[in-house]
Design a protein around this motif. Structure first.
Motif, mmCIF file in Angstrom:
data_model
loop_
_atom_site.group_PDB
_atom_site.id
_atom_site.type_symbol
_atom_site.label_atom_id
_atom_site.label_comp_id
_atom_site.label_asym_id
_atom_site.label_seq_id
_atom_site.Cartn_x
_atom_site.Cartn_y
_atom_site.Cartn_z
ATOM 1 N N SER A 1 0.873 -1.162 0.000
ATOM 2 C CA SER A 1 0.000 0.000 0.000
ATOM 3 C C SER A 1 0.916 1.220 0.000
ATOM 4 C CB SER A 1 -0.950 -0.008 1.193
ATOM 5 O OG SER A 1 -0.247 -0.150 2.381
ATOM 6 N N TYR A 2 0.341 2.373 -0.195
ATOM 7 C CA TYR A 2 1.143 3.572 -0.390
ATOM 8 C C TYR A 2 0.637 4.710 0.477
ATOM 9 C CZ TYR A 2 2.640 1.169 -4.624
ATOM 10 O OH TYR A 2 3.136 0.253 -5.499
ATOM 11 N N ARG A 3 1.553 5.570 0.861
ATOM 12 C CA ARG A 3 1.207 6.844 1.477
ATOM 13 C C ARG A 3 1.459 7.923 0.442
ATOM 14 N NH1 ARG A 3 4.115 4.963 6.655
ATOM 15 N NH2 ARG A 3 2.352 4.223 7.867
ATOM 16 N N ILE A 4 0.572 8.879 0.372
ATOM 17 C CA ILE A 4 0.777 10.025 -0.506
ATOM 18 C C ILE A 4 1.510 11.068 0.321
ATOM 19 C CG2 ILE A 4 -0.351 11.801 -1.879
ATOM 20 C CD1 ILE A 4 -2.673 9.784 -2.223
ATOM 21 N N VAL A 5 2.690 11.465 -0.149
ATOM 22 C CA VAL A 5 3.540 12.353 0.630
ATOM 23 C C VAL A 5 4.009 13.526 -0.217
ATOM 24 C CG1 VAL A 5 4.363 10.521 2.154
ATOM 25 C CG2 VAL A 5 5.641 11.051 0.098
ATOM 26 N N ALA A 6 4.335 14.612 0.463
ATOM 27 C CA ALA A 6 5.017 15.743 -0.156
ATOM 28 C C ALA A 6 6.491 15.594 0.190
ATOM 29 C CB ALA A 6 4.474 17.058 0.388
ATOM 30 N N THR A 7 7.327 15.588 -0.833
ATOM 31 C CA THR A 7 8.751 15.382 -0.611
ATOM 32 C C THR A 7 9.555 16.185 -1.620
ATOM 33 O OG1 THR A 7 10.454 13.697 -0.369
ATOM 34 C CG2 THR A 7 8.839 13.335 -2.079
ATOM 35 N N ASN A 8 10.808 16.385 -1.306
ATOM 36 C CA ASN A 8 11.708 17.061 -2.225
ATOM 37 C C ASN A 8 11.929 16.154 -3.435
ATOM 38 O OD1 ASN A 8 13.604 18.648 -3.426
ATOM 39 N ND2 ASN A 8 14.929 18.800 -1.632
ATOM 40 N N SER A 9 12.015 16.709 -4.614
ATOM 41 C CA SER A 9 12.104 15.892 -5.824
ATOM 42 C C SER A 9 13.411 15.118 -5.915
ATOM 43 C CB SER A 9 11.941 16.764 -7.064
ATOM 44 O OG SER A 9 12.991 17.697 -7.144
ATOM 45 N N THR A 10 14.433 15.529 -5.181
ATOM 46 C CA THR A 10 15.715 14.834 -5.250
ATOM 47 C C THR A 10 15.850 13.730 -4.211
ATOM 48 O OG1 THR A 10 16.730 16.470 -3.801
ATOM 49 C CG2 THR A 10 16.882 16.854 -6.181
ATOM 50 N N SER A 11 14.877 13.590 -3.310
ATOM 51 C CA SER A 11 14.986 12.569 -2.270
ATOM 52 C C SER A 11 14.504 11.214 -2.779
ATOM 53 C CB SER A 11 14.200 12.974 -1.027
ATOM 54 O OG SER A 11 12.831 12.981 -1.304
ATOM 55 N N GLU B 1 5.783 15.952 4.458
ATOM 56 C CA GLU B 1 4.454 15.853 5.056
ATOM 57 C C GLU B 1 3.726 14.659 4.444
ATOM 58 O OE1 GLU B 1 0.625 18.802 5.716
ATOM 59 O OE2 GLU B 1 2.095 19.295 4.193
ATOM 60 N N GLU B 2 2.986 13.928 5.269
ATOM 61 C CA GLU B 2 2.145 12.847 4.761
ATOM 62 C C GLU B 2 0.749 13.399 4.513
ATOM 63 O OE1 GLU B 2 2.270 9.363 7.153
ATOM 64 O OE2 GLU B 2 4.410 9.069 6.803
ATOM 65 N N LEU B 3 0.236 13.152 3.314
ATOM 66 C CA LEU B 3 -1.007 13.779 2.889
ATOM 67 C C LEU B 3 -2.154 12.809 2.684
ATOM 68 C CD1 LEU B 3 0.624 16.111 0.257
ATOM 69 C CD2 LEU B 3 -0.074 16.716 2.566
ATOM 70 N N GLY B 4 -1.871 11.530 2.690
ATOM 71 C CA GLY B 4 -2.956 10.589 2.469
ATOM 72 C C GLY B 4 -2.462 9.164 2.375
ATOM 73 N N PHE B 5 -3.372 8.296 1.979
ATOM 74 C CA PHE B 5 -3.139 6.862 1.944
ATOM 75 C C PHE B 5 -3.844 6.296 0.722
ATOM 76 C CE2 PHE B 5 -4.932 2.696 2.911
ATOM 77 C CZ PHE B 5 -3.799 1.987 3.251
ATOM 78 N N TYR B 6 -3.208 5.310 0.062
ATOM 79 C CA TYR B 6 -3.816 4.655 -1.094
ATOM 80 C C TYR B 6 -3.482 3.176 -1.059
ATOM 81 C CZ TYR B 6 -4.519 3.209 -5.929
ATOM 82 O OH TYR B 6 -4.907 2.542 -7.049
ATOM 83 N N VAL C 1 -7.473 16.564 2.431
ATOM 84 C CA VAL C 1 -7.774 17.489 1.340
ATOM 85 C C VAL C 1 -7.236 18.901 1.592
ATOM 86 C CG1 VAL C 1 -9.619 18.521 -0.028
ATOM 87 C CG2 VAL C 1 -9.746 16.117 0.620
ATOM 88 N N PRO C 2 -7.442 19.506 2.771
ATOM 89 C CA PRO C 2 -6.905 20.861 2.961
ATOM 90 C C PRO C 2 -5.385 20.927 2.815
ATOM 91 C CG PRO C 2 -8.474 20.338 4.694
ATOM 92 C CD PRO C 2 -8.248 19.086 3.924
ATOM 93 N N ALA C 3 -4.692 19.918 3.288
ATOM 94 C CA ALA C 3 -3.232 19.914 3.178
ATOM 95 C C ALA C 3 -2.788 19.730 1.728
ATOM 96 C CB ALA C 3 -2.645 18.812 4.049
ATOM 97 N N LYS D 1 -9.597 11.614 -9.454
ATOM 98 C CA LYS D 1 -10.751 10.794 -9.056
ATOM 99 C C LYS D 1 -11.429 11.360 -7.818
ATOM 100 C CE LYS D 1 -8.949 6.478 -10.878
ATOM 101 N NZ LYS D 1 -8.380 5.169 -10.519
ATOM 102 N N ALA D 2 -10.648 11.955 -6.931
ATOM 103 C CA ALA D 2 -11.199 12.543 -5.708
ATOM 104 C C ALA D 2 -11.672 13.978 -5.923
ATOM 105 C CB ALA D 2 -10.154 12.512 -4.602
#
Length: 82
Positions: free
Chosen positions: A16-26, A34-39, A50-52, A73-74
């Motif tokens: 399964s996956y977490r939707i995250v905000a990360t630096n593009s080089t990491s 920041e963790e923003l969601g789950f899939y 959603v607000p984040a 989709k959301a």
């Protein structure tokens, strides 16, 4: 540049996956900003902060193609325009 991407976790063959905000080089599974969601692709379950996500997109974060399709989709992009 900040990217919204999937971070893999779970057991072998039960991923399964977490939707995250990360630096593009990491790394894919590196420390996220920041963790923003789950899939979960096996059950098609999605939980989003959603607000984040809207805040990160307004700050200029670029989603990957897979995350973009999940957000589409959301109907996150409709909320962004409003």
């Amino acid at each position: 540049m900040i990217k919204l991407r999937l971070k893999r976790f779970g057991k072998k063959r039960e991923v399964s996956y977490r939707i995250v905000a990360t630096n593009s080089t990491s790394r894919r599974d590196g420390l996220p900003l920041e963790e923003l969601g789950f899939y979960n692709p096996r059950t098609n379950e999605t939980r989003l902060d959603v607000p984040a996500i809207v805040r990160r997109l307004q700050q200029g974060a670029q989603p990957t193609e897979t995350v973009r399709s999940i957000l589409r989709k959301a109907q996150i992009f409709e909320q962004l325009k409003a």
